[in-house]
Design a protein around this motif. Structure first.
Motif, short mmCIF file in Angstrom:
data_model
loop_
_atom_site.label_atom_id
_atom_site.label_comp_id
_atom_site.label_asym_id
_atom_site.label_seq_id
_atom_site.Cartn_x
_atom_site.Cartn_y
_atom_site.Cartn_z
N ALA A 1 46.85 26.35 -8.85
CA ALA A 1 46.11 26.59 -10.09
C ALA A 1 46.28 25.44 -11.07
CB ALA A 1 46.56 27.90 -10.72
N LYS B 1 44.27 32.32 -22.16
CA LYS B 1 43.43 31.28 -21.57
C LYS B 1 43.12 31.58 -20.11
CE LYS B 1 43.26 26.27 -20.84
NZ LYS B 1 44.01 24.99 -20.97
N ASN B 2 44.12 32.03 -19.37
CA ASN B 2 43.90 32.42 -17.98
C ASN B 2 42.93 33.59 -17.89
OD1 ASN B 2 45.60 30.43 -17.02
ND2 ASN B 2 47.39 31.78 -16.86
N SER C 1 37.93 27.38 -24.32
CA SER C 1 39.37 27.16 -24.11
C SER C 1 39.86 25.92 -24.84
CB SER C 1 39.67 27.05 -22.61
OG SER C 1 39.06 25.90 -22.06
N GLU D 1 44.31 35.64 -11.08
CA GLU D 1 44.96 35.93 -12.37
C GLU D 1 45.23 34.64 -13.15
OE1 GLU D 1 48.47 38.14 -11.53
OE2 GLU D 1 47.40 40.04 -11.18
N LEU D 2 45.43 33.53 -12.44
CA LEU D 2 45.68 32.24 -13.09
C LEU D 2 44.38 31.52 -13.46
CD1 LEU D 2 48.64 31.04 -10.84
CD2 LEU D 2 48.77 31.69 -13.26
N GLY D 3 43.25 32.19 -13.23
CA GLY D 3 41.97 31.65 -13.68
C GLY D 3 41.30 30.69 -12.73
N LYS E 1 48.37 32.89 -21.43
CA LYS E 1 47.91 34.10 -20.75
C LYS E 1 46.46 34.42 -21.11
CE LYS E 1 49.19 38.89 -19.78
NZ LYS E 1 50.18 39.97 -20.03
N ARG F 1 40.95 24.01 -10.89
CA ARG F 1 40.32 25.12 -11.60
C ARG F 1 39.24 25.77 -10.75
NH1 ARG F 1 42.02 28.26 -14.97
NH2 ARG F 1 42.63 26.64 -16.44
N TRP G 1 39.35 32.30 -18.24
CA TRP G 1 38.81 31.75 -16.99
C TRP G 1 38.66 32.83 -15.92
CZ3 TRP G 1 36.47 27.32 -16.62
CH2 TRP G 1 36.78 26.28 -17.51
N ALA G 2 39.57 33.80 -15.90
CA ALA G 2 39.51 34.85 -14.88
C ALA G 2 38.27 35.73 -15.03
CB ALA G 2 40.77 35.71 -14.93
#
Length: 396
Positions: free
Chosen positions: A151, A73-74, A60, A182-184, A71, A155, A77-78
């Motif tokens: 979020a 990036k999330n 990232s 969804e926001l990771g 989006k 993290r 992480w997701a």
């Protein structure tokens, strides 16, 4: 990195981060804990997760941080799978959580009892609704902005004692965690129960069931099914009711604390109960330590003691004095405290000025009658049979 079905999959070849494994090895070598194959498997899972977190953070950072990439990036992480560790009391779940919190590569991290987290969520929801009434924010649905706030701050969420007992919590968990995932946001949790049994027998549980499915899709499930209760093993042969007060009792309390918490550094925290804060002056590895004055000289009641019982499986209580009618309020709180700990099967290590039967001097009045029960329970709570018992079941 390649994209498959819209989800990012990393192909970075980095060595497995064994920071947790190294800490675990050191604890075994020092004799603070015993080698356990089930715990070792949990350590392996957590080290792999830590490696995955490091890979994702690196990927990232190498990418554009503009809003066009937000989006993706999330999504990056997701794609990281969290971990849900469940099992009986004394299996080392909280110890492993503490160690992972210390060594994880993630800086935006939050370790919190699940109950405190949900109290914070409800406070944020209330604040958003009030701001909406004042015309300060748009949108009457508080869940998306609350999830976005969390979020932005965190993290990695580490939940100790993951449990669901409140219908208000149960009804918002699905929507809230859909947004968080969804926001990771990545979740690591400990619990006493299989996730399939969360909110068992709860009101309108059918409405809660989608959350269980969501949770299982975002975390790996690991059952710590070791046959050994290591907390009980540490207490074997040691007195847990220490009297009289003095240097010897204090030294024994300190020694038992070190053994039960594996020498891990203690920290302070606060528990929330009905909008009030309960200070916890000393906690580590699922145990908490208070003085008599902390719990019985303060305006605490049965629900506060129940909140403490739900947060910790072992309680240390220092410096209990001999009580009398002149200290009626403190005596009543002590009676209520012991009743609550006993009813919930909490292990109690206590230093007191006298044996249980001699802790209350008066022979008349309601407190004297009630203290007979307290003395009986204190005697039972130091027995091997009580110490070997699991905490009584509650909604989980």
């Amino acid at each position: 990195m390649d994209l498959q079905d819209g989800a990012p999959h990393l192909k970075l070849e980095l060595p497995v981060n064994r920071a947790l494994g190294a800490r675990y090895d050191a604890l075994v070598a020092s004799g603070d804990i015993s080698e356990d194959p089930v715990q070792r498997e949990a350590v392996r899972h957590l080290d792999l997760l830590n490696t995955r977190l490091g890979e994702t953070r690196l990927a990232s950072k190498k990418s554009s941080l503009g809003w066009l990439f937000a989006k993706k990036k999330n999504q990056l992480w997701a794609s990281v799978q969290g971990l849900y560790m469940w099992g009986g009391v004394g299996r080392g779940k909280t110890m492993l959580m503490d160690l992972f919190y210390e060594v994880t590569v993630i800086r935006r991290k939050r370790r919190v009892h699940f109950h405190e987290f949900m109290a914070d969520v409800h406070d944020r929801i209330h604040a958003h609704r009030q701001a909406h009434k004042r015309g300060e924010v748009k949108g009457d649905d508080p869940i998306p902005p609350v999830a976005a706030q969390i979020a932005e701050e965190t993290r990695l969420l580490l939940f100790d004692e993951f449990s669901v007992t409140d219908i208000a919590d149960a009804m918002i968990l699905g929507r809230l965690f859909t947004q968080l995932f969804e926001l990771g946001v990545i979740v690591v949790a400990t619990s006493n129960v299989n996730p399939d049994l969360l909110y068992k027998d709860g009101l309108n549980r059918q409405l809660f069931m989608p959350f269980i499915g969501l949770l299982k899709s975002k975390v790996s499930i690991l059952h710590l099914d070791s046959p050994t209760d290591y907390r009980l093993e540490k207490l074997a042969g040691s007195p847990v009711y220490l009297t009289p007060l003095g240097d010897e009792a204090r030294a024994q309390m300190n020694d038992l604390w070190q053994r039960l918490t594996h020498g891990m550094p203690p920290h302070k925290e606060e528990l929330e109960n009905k909008g009030r804060k309960i200070p916890v002056p000393c906690t580590a590895a699922g145990a908490a330590r208070f003085t008599f004055d902390d719990l019985c000289m303060q305006p605490l009641g049965a629900s506060d003691y129940l909140r403490i019982a739900h947060a910790y499986s072992t309680l240390f209580l220092d410096d209990v004095p001999v009580l009398s009618k002149a200290r009626r309020n403190e005596a009543k709180r002590f009676i209520t405290l012991i009743d609550t700990l006993y009813d919930n099967g909490i292990k109690l290590i206590i230093s007191a000025a006298a044996e249980p039967a001699d802790l209350y001097m008066s022979t008349d009045g309601t407190e004297a009658f009630e203290f007979d029960r307290t003395a009986s329970r204190l005697i039972e709570m130091r027995s091997e049979a009580y110490l070997a018992g699991e905490r009584r079941e509650r909604h989980a």
